[in-house]
Structure formats: C-alpha cells, structure tokens
Design an enzyme around this catalytic site. Structure first.
Site, mmCIF file in Angstrom:
data_model
loop_
_atom_site.group_PDB
_atom_site.id
_atom_site.type_symbol
_atom_site.label_atom_id
_atom_site.label_comp_id
_atom_site.label_asym_id
_atom_site.label_seq_id
_atom_site.Cartn_x
_atom_site.Cartn_y
_atom_site.Cartn_z
ATOM 1 N N SER A 210 -4.623 -5.804 19.851
ATOM 2 C CA SER A 210 -5.852 -5.171 19.384
ATOM 3 C C SER A 210 -5.527 -3.856 18.689
ATOM 4 O O SER A 210 -4.828 -3.853 17.682
ATOM 5 C CB SER A 210 -6.830 -5.006 20.558
ATOM 6 O OG SER A 210 -8.135 -4.742 20.111
ATOM 7 N N GLU A 323 -11.844 -15.262 19.259
ATOM 8 C CA GLU A 323 -11.793 -13.794 19.348
ATOM 9 C C GLU A 323 -13.163 -13.159 19.610
ATOM 10 O O GLU A 323 -13.355 -12.389 20.537
ATOM 11 C CB GLU A 323 -11.254 -13.205 18.033
ATOM 12 C CG GLU A 323 -9.776 -13.404 17.788
ATOM 13 C CD GLU A 323 -8.901 -12.429 18.540
ATOM 14 O OE1 GLU A 323 -9.431 -11.556 19.260
ATOM 15 O OE2 GLU A 323 -7.671 -12.547 18.425
ATOM 16 N N HIS A 427 -11.112 -12.638 22.706
ATOM 17 C CA HIS A 427 -10.230 -11.488 22.541
ATOM 18 C C HIS A 427 -9.684 -11.048 23.899
ATOM 19 O O HIS A 427 -10.434 -10.946 24.864
ATOM 20 C CB HIS A 427 -11.039 -10.360 21.895
ATOM 21 C CG HIS A 427 -10.232 -9.191 21.424
ATOM 22 N ND1 HIS A 427 -9.238 -9.294 20.484
ATOM 23 C CD2 HIS A 427 -10.290 -7.865 21.760
ATOM 24 C CE1 HIS A 427 -8.732 -8.091 20.254
ATOM 25 N NE2 HIS A 427 -9.340 -7.214 21.023
#
Length: 512
Positions: A210, A323, A427
């Site tokens: 990330s 995600e 995610h």
C-alpha cells in the site's frame, strides 16, 4: 607388545568416538553496530533485535529536517522492546493514536546463525498516515526463507509529508519527503551494519504494501536511493501512478499552515505547535511523495521509467483480486440501492459513466457494493488491476526484470469484517500469508499457500528469481498472460491474464 599397543590405540579410538562432541555455543545476543552495542534475544531458531535507532529523534529543531545520524552510546543498549511508533491517529492499519515524535527505530529478525544472508527491508502500509512495524511478525520469512528481515518506522502524516516553502531553508528540494528520507536513512544504516547481524549488505530487497509500495515506487525513481537496494517488491500500489507535484503539495501546505494559525513566520510557528494539533489538522490530506527539484524525486515515477532515469533493479509487483472491497465495505456498511449505485458511478466517472454502467450493470450483482468495488478494482486508481498491468509493462519496457502477481484467495481473513458483506481478496489480505497472525488464522490449504508465497518472496530476495518448493514456476512478465494468480488449493497458483479478466482494454478506451 605390538598387540598391546594396537589394543590400546583401538580403545582410545573407541573412547574418542563415544565421547559426545561439545555442544555448539549459543550465538551471542549482543551485536556491535557503528553507534554502539545492542543486546537482543536469541530464540530457538532465530534472533530478534528491536528498537534500534537509525537516526536522531526528529524533534524540536529537527522536525521537518532530513534525518540526522544517531548519536553513539556507551555500554550495551537493550534491544528487546520495540521503539515508539511514529505519531499518528488511530486508523484501520492497527496503529494506535499517539503523538510521540521520537520514533526513528528499526527491528531485525535474523536466522540463529550464518552470514551473508539476503536482507529484506519492510515498509508498512497505512496511507503514510498510520501503521506500526511492531504489528508484523517477521519470523516465518526469516526462518523458512533463511533471510534477515528488517522493519522500519518512518515519519507519518503531517510530520513526515507536509510540504511548505518555508521549510526549505535553502536546501535542495525535499519538503514533503521526510518520510521517504527516513526510509533511505534506514537503508543506509542497513548497508553499514547488517553484516553484523548475518546479512549481506550487497543483497538488499526493499518490500512494502500500500503506502509502503507507493514509497518503493518513488524510491525506484529517486536519485538519493541509488545503490541502497538491489531488488524491490511493491504490493498493492501501482508504480505507474502519479504522485504529488511540488506546486500541489506546497499549495496544500500553505492552506494547512493558515488553518493552524501559522501565517506569519510559518516555519517557526509550525515547529512550535504540538504534534496533536498538527496530526488532527492534517487528517484527510494527501501524505505521498513530492516531485520537484533535482534532489530526492525530480521526476514522476512514470517519467523516470520512460526516460531510463531510475534505479533499474528486478521488481516483483502486484495487487489483490478484490482490492476495493475494503473501501466499499467501510464506506457503505449497509447495502445500497440501484439508484445509489448509479449515482455513485456518475459522480465517479462523469462523462464515461454510461459506458461503465453498461459494462458493470446493477443487474449483475446481488450486492451492489460488490459491483462498485469491482469496477474500481478493475480500472480506477493506484490500487486497480489495470493500473498494475500498465506498471508491469512500463517497467518491463524500461529494462527491469518484472515478476507480476495477483493475490486471489477470496476466503482470506479480512482486515475489517463488515457484517453481511463478502470482503473477498480485498486490500491487505495477502499480508497474513507473509506475516502469520496479523489478521487471523489460516486453514491447512491456506498455510500451504503461505509457504509457497514465503518461498517466492524470499527466493526473489536471494537472487531475483521467485521460486517455491512444490509450487508452479513463475514466469517473468512479458505480456498480459504472465501474471501469477495466488490462491489456495489444487490449481490455485497459475498464470492468469488479469488484463482480460479486468477489462483493461475497455478501461484504456475511455476518454481521459
């Protein structure tokens, strides 16, 4: 007499063979660094060192300055406890709210013995606004992969990423990049000291997820990071995505200074404010690297790759299958209506909304939050599959060996469990496979996937080619079908055409 001598010699040999060999001495928990001796812990199959300072506390006059070398100490420094996390407001990446600025520490987990092991340096996620390396258990990577793993604290939020013209102080452009400079200072510390912990300073892999991946993409384009790492793994942030420009970041910084009452003498005023006020006022801003000048980040990563002016190293790069389900579930904790679905699509895609809704119709999803997440995962923003596909091709054309993946376990433990919502491979869900215990527990098939991923990640760190025992080979990226899908079960690991599966030709056809 001769027979007596032979018998005596034979008896001596028997006695020698029967005498147990002396046990190998336990490795010392003490290690000398260039600033002093640290004492960690020696465990059954690894050693752990925590809270080692790699730079001076960035407090007082050092707030919004490049990190300065840590001062030497005398005696033995306790390295059994984590250093303080960097100041942050509590977010969903697990950091707790805190305002301490003395936080530039790193942690090391190393095999119990050996030397010249590959080194992996971890940058945590959290939007460059939150996160804590203490959350990540480095043991499995270190012991199964036979590597030395380092995790790093770096300045977050306003303290790491605020840009303002008054903070320049006549130096080459770096305002807004203090967190990035912290990461580079930690890598310099690793180059100088990691051999004492059994690592090879000539074989360092930088990996992160990330925001950590976004910073790695910036590091690939940063002249000041040249020579600090030999391979890179960027998880769930596309290296083709644009970051802040100097003009954007400084305009945001001026508005921020005005909002906290620092219009006259802003540099001194900002440095005098308590961290709590700064962090709270900065909430919701954009804490990402800043492009400007000729020093830290002169070019956008895309421009650096296209021009060949980047740190050309092997790259492992990828995202997760779902995600944006994390953000859809957090933003809409309850189901949405068809009218809401279409309204959100129009607000998001403007003139392209009709085409997007035709490709992702409301009738295709029993839960319309999944529909929103799907369109955004495929084609919108730096986490999107098509943005990653673009980055794979961009880096490959630039001459970097690229290994592309997509994590696809839709049964993985989620970061946030929203009742009644299927999080899927959202995610962050790949993290537990590298750092066991982070989000929950894995079943037997998932543990086998975890073993394969640890093998791929650590073998890539060893020589730039990902391999794993009893797992499929991983092709180097040369086209859209060369993305390795990672899921548990028989056939769960296989090359996939993620560009076709995510409608990337459609997304690239839309007007800008």
């Amino acid at each position: 007499m001769r027979l007596v001598r032979i018998a005596a010699a034979t008896l001596s040999l028997v006695m020698i063979a029967a005498t147990p060999a002396p046990a190998a001495s336990a490795p010392s928990p003490k290690v000398r660094t260039d600033t002093g001796v640290v004492k960690g812990e020696v465990r059954k199959d690894h050693r752990v060192f925590r809270g080692i300072p790699y730079a001076e506390p960035p407090t007082g006059p050092l707030r919004w300055r490049p990190p300065q070398p840590a001062k030497p100490w005398t005696g033995v420094r306790d390295a059994t406890k984590f250093g303080s996390q960097c100041a942050q407001l509590a977010e969903f990446y697990g950091g707790r709210t805190s305002y301490g600025e003395d936080c530039l520490y790193l942690n090391i987990t190393a095999p119990r013995r050996g030397r010249d092991r590959p080194v992996m340096v971890w940058l945590h996620g959290g939007g460059n606004a939150s996160g804590n390396p203490a959350l990540y258990d480095l043991t499995k990577l270190a012991t199964r992969g036979d590597v030395v793993v380092v995790s790093v604290n770096y300045r977050l939020g306003a303290l790491g990423w605020l840009a303002h013209p008054a903070l320049e102080a006549g130096e080459r452009y770096q305002s807004g990049n203090y967190g990035l400079l912290d990461q580079q200072a930690a890598l310099r510390w690793v180059r100088r000291n990691i051999a004492a912990f059994g690592g090879d300073p000539r074989n360092v892999t930088l990996f992160g997820e990330s925001a950590g991946a976004a910073d790695i993409c910036a590091g690939l384009a940063s002249p000041t990071a040249a020579g600090l790492f030999d391979k890179a793994i960027a998880q769930s942030f596309s290296c083709s995505s644009a970051t802040r420009t100097e003009e954007q970041a400084e305009a945001e910084g001026v508005r921020f200074a005005e909002a906290v009452g620092c219009t006259a003498g802003p540099a001194a005023c900002l440095r005098a404010l308590p961290a709590k006020k700064l962090m709270e006022a900065f909430r919701g801003q954009n804490p990402y690297p800043v492009v400007g000048g000729d020093h830290v980040l002169p070019l956008q990563p895309r421009a650096a790759f296209e021009s060949g002016r980047f740190n050309r190293v092997p790259v492992m790069h990828g995202n997760t299958l779902d995600e944006m389900r994390l953000y859809a579930g957090l933003t809409y904790p309850k189901p949405i209506t068809q009218a809401q679905y279409e309204q959100i699509a129009r607000a998001t895609y403007g003139a392209n909304a009709a085409q997007v809704l035709a490709r992702y119709p409301a009738t295709g999803y029993p839960d319309l939050r999944i529909g929103l997440a799907t369109m955004m995962t495929h084609g919108t923003g730096p986490l999107a599959t098509c943005a990653h596909q673009d980055a794979f091709a961009l880096l490959s054309r630039a001459g970097a060996p690229v290994y592309a993946y997509q994590f696809a376990d839709r049964t993985a433990p989620p970061l946030m469990d929203v009742p009644g919502f299927e999080e899927g491979a959202e995610h962050t869900t790949e993290l537990i496979y590298l750092f066991p215990g982070l989000l929950g527990r894995l079943n037997a098939e998932q543990r086998r996937l975890s073993d394969a991923m640890v093998g791929y990640w650590t073998s890539f760190a060893r020589d730039g080619r990902p391999r794993a025992a009893r797992a499929p080979s991983w092709p180097q990226f040369r086209g859209s079908g060369d993305v390795l899908s990672l899921a548990p079960g028989r056939g769960g690991i296989h090359p996939a055409d993620t560009a076709a599966e995510s409608n990337c030709a459609f997304w690239s056809s839309l007007r800008p």
